[in-house]
Scaffold this active site. Structure first.
Site, PDB file in Angstrom:
ATOM      1  N   CYS A 116      15.691 -27.517  -3.513  1.00 36.50           N
ATOM      2  CA  CYS A 116      17.122 -27.226  -3.393  1.00 36.50           C
ATOM      3  C   CYS A 116      17.945 -28.347  -4.027  1.00 36.50           C
ATOM      4  O   CYS A 116      17.828 -29.510  -3.625  1.00 36.50           O
ATOM      5  CB  CYS A 116      17.509 -27.054  -1.927  1.00 36.50           C
ATOM      6  SG  CYS A 116      19.271 -26.670  -1.714  1.00 36.50           S
ATOM      7  N   ASP A 219      14.796 -17.044 -13.478  1.00 32.36           N
ATOM      8  CA  ASP A 219      15.128 -16.089 -14.542  1.00 32.36           C
ATOM      9  C   ASP A 219      14.346 -14.782 -14.471  1.00 32.36           C
ATOM     10  O   ASP A 219      14.063 -14.170 -15.514  1.00 32.36           O
ATOM     11  CB  ASP A 219      14.935 -16.717 -15.929  1.00 32.36           C
ATOM     12  CG  ASP A 219      15.992 -17.758 -16.252  1.00 32.36           C
ATOM     13  OD1 ASP A 219      16.928 -17.918 -15.442  1.00 32.36           O
ATOM     14  OD2 ASP A 219      15.880 -18.419 -17.303  1.00 32.36           O
ATOM     15  N   ALA A 241      15.153 -14.607  -6.986  1.00 33.09           N
ATOM     16  CA  ALA A 241      16.161 -14.833  -5.945  1.00 33.09           C
ATOM     17  C   ALA A 241      17.465 -14.165  -6.367  1.00 33.09           C
ATOM     18  O   ALA A 241      17.860 -13.141  -5.817  1.00 33.09           O
ATOM     19  CB  ALA A 241      16.349 -16.327  -5.688  1.00 33.09           C
ATOM     20  N   ARG A 242      18.138 -14.713  -7.387  1.00 42.35           N
ATOM     21  CA  ARG A 242      19.382 -14.082  -7.843  1.00 42.35           C
ATOM     22  C   ARG A 242      19.145 -12.636  -8.289  1.00 42.35           C
ATOM     23  O   ARG A 242      20.018 -11.774  -8.099  1.00 42.35           O
ATOM     24  CB  ARG A 242      19.979 -14.890  -8.995  1.00 42.35           C
ATOM     25  CG  ARG A 242      20.570 -16.243  -8.582  1.00 42.35           C
ATOM     26  CD  ARG A 242      21.135 -16.986  -9.790  1.00 42.35           C
ATOM     27  NE  ARG A 242      20.092 -17.328 -10.745  1.00 42.35           N
ATOM     28  CZ  ARG A 242      20.287 -17.455 -12.055  1.00 42.35           C
ATOM     29  NH1 ARG A 242      21.499 -17.239 -12.565  1.00 42.35           N
ATOM     30  NH2 ARG A 242      19.297 -17.788 -12.866  1.00 42.35           N
TER      31      ARG A 242
END
Length: 342
Positions: A116, A219, A241-242
């Protein structure tokens, strides 16, 4: 005395799941940890679309072991919440061992967050701060494995260093310490997410990791991305994740969020409960990925509570409930009105 919890089935252990995916000649599909957003309703939604392994948001070990309010707010689960990896932000062995003792009966693996990049977390000595403390990370793993052995599964989630040789040494230490999985985000702690992920670094590290599965992170926004990353780097799993935040069905091959995701999520979030602002955020992410007109999304963003949001969705769309025929099966948005009238 309460009856003891049943043991987590071995088939849920992430290493076993990854092995099963290898037998199917594909990488494991993994939904990564997201601050606030990887809560129980979203985790179950991801599994509805065949995600193999799902993470919780990062939980701060220090708060979790000392504060029952933090425990109740940070972690909820149920019998369908599996396989699940709990991600932990931790900076010392004592808190880590207490955290494992409390949570390991309810999860299938513990993921140490060494990646993180948020400055507040780094100042606290957790997240990406651990990338400069390889001996501490190795000690966390070795101490936990000395007590629990193979009854727990540990994933070490890292970023890369500017000098890849430093990362090679890092993964060597954590592998020797006994980690079960290594997840690699192919960016440094200061690399912006707009900069392409360094697949060459992940590929190099994969070649130096001898005994444990490796997961690539960064990505992955489509199933094509997933397969390309896995083929190029040689990893055993790919984490998004995104990508899954916008489209939880991406690993099915759908490149836009299906309408079924809105219906299923609304069922789950109203059944299990979630702070309204989080539910609203998820719905907006889904609709933006469907190319819903900005005016409609603006109206949803202006809703103040769940009832208003449901009423607005019902105004524009056929929002099927679980008890109704065709629930959570539609791909395209189910408009009640023509787009020309918006």
């Amino acid at each position: 005395m309460p009856s003891p919890l049943p043991k987590r089935p071995l088939s849920n252990r992430p290493t076993h799941v990854i092995k099963k995916c290898q037998e199917q000649n594909r990488p494991a599909y993994i939904a990564g940890p997201m601050v606030r957003y990887s809560k129980l309703p979203f985790r179950e939604l991801c599994r509805f679309y065949n995600v193999d392994i799902v993470y919780t948001p990062m939980i701060l070990a220090r708060e979790f072991v000392r504060n029952d309010v933090a425990r109740y707010s940070d972690f909820t689960t149920n019998e369908r919440d599996q396989p699940v990896i709990v991600q932990v932000g931790v900076s010392n062995v004592e808190d880590f061992m207490k955290f494992i003792e409390m949570i390991h009966p309810y999860v299938d693996a513990i993921g140490i967050n060494c990646g993180c990049p948020i400055r507040d977390q780094i100042r606290e000595g957790i997240g990406a701060a651990l990338m400069s403390k390889p001996q501490l990370v190795a000690n966390l793993i070795a101490t936990a494995k000395a007590k629990y052995g193979d009854s727990i599964c540990i994933d070490t989630k890292i970023r890369i260093h500017n000098d890849i040789n430093e990362t090679i040494e890092f993964v060597r230490l954590v592998e020797e310490a006994g980690t079960d999985i290594i997840t690699i985000h192919g960016r440094t702690k200061t690399t912006r997410s707009s900069v392409p992920v360094n697949l060459d670094a992940i590929k190099t590290l994969r070649q130096h990791i001898k005994t444990v599965p490796v997961v690539a992170n960064g990505d992955c926004f489509t199933l094509e991305d997933c397969n390309r990353i896995a083929e190029y780097t040689g990893v055993d799993g790919v984490m998004s994740a995104r990508g899954v935040l916008a489209n939880p069905a991406l690993f099915t091959g759908l490149n836009k969020t299906p309408w079924s995701a809105v219906e299923m999520f609304m069922h789950l979030t109203t059944s299990y409960g979630l702070p309204y602002k989080l539910s609203q955020y998820h719905v907006v992410q889904f609709l933006e990925n469907m190319d819903i007109p900005r005016r409609v999304i603006k109206e949803i963003n202006e809703c103040k509570n769940m009832i208003d949001m449901i009423d607005l969705l019902d105004k524009y769309f056929y929002l099927t409930r679980k008890s109704e025929k065709g629930f959570a099966t539609a791909i395209d948005p189910q408009w009640k009105i023509t787009l020309d009238s918006i």
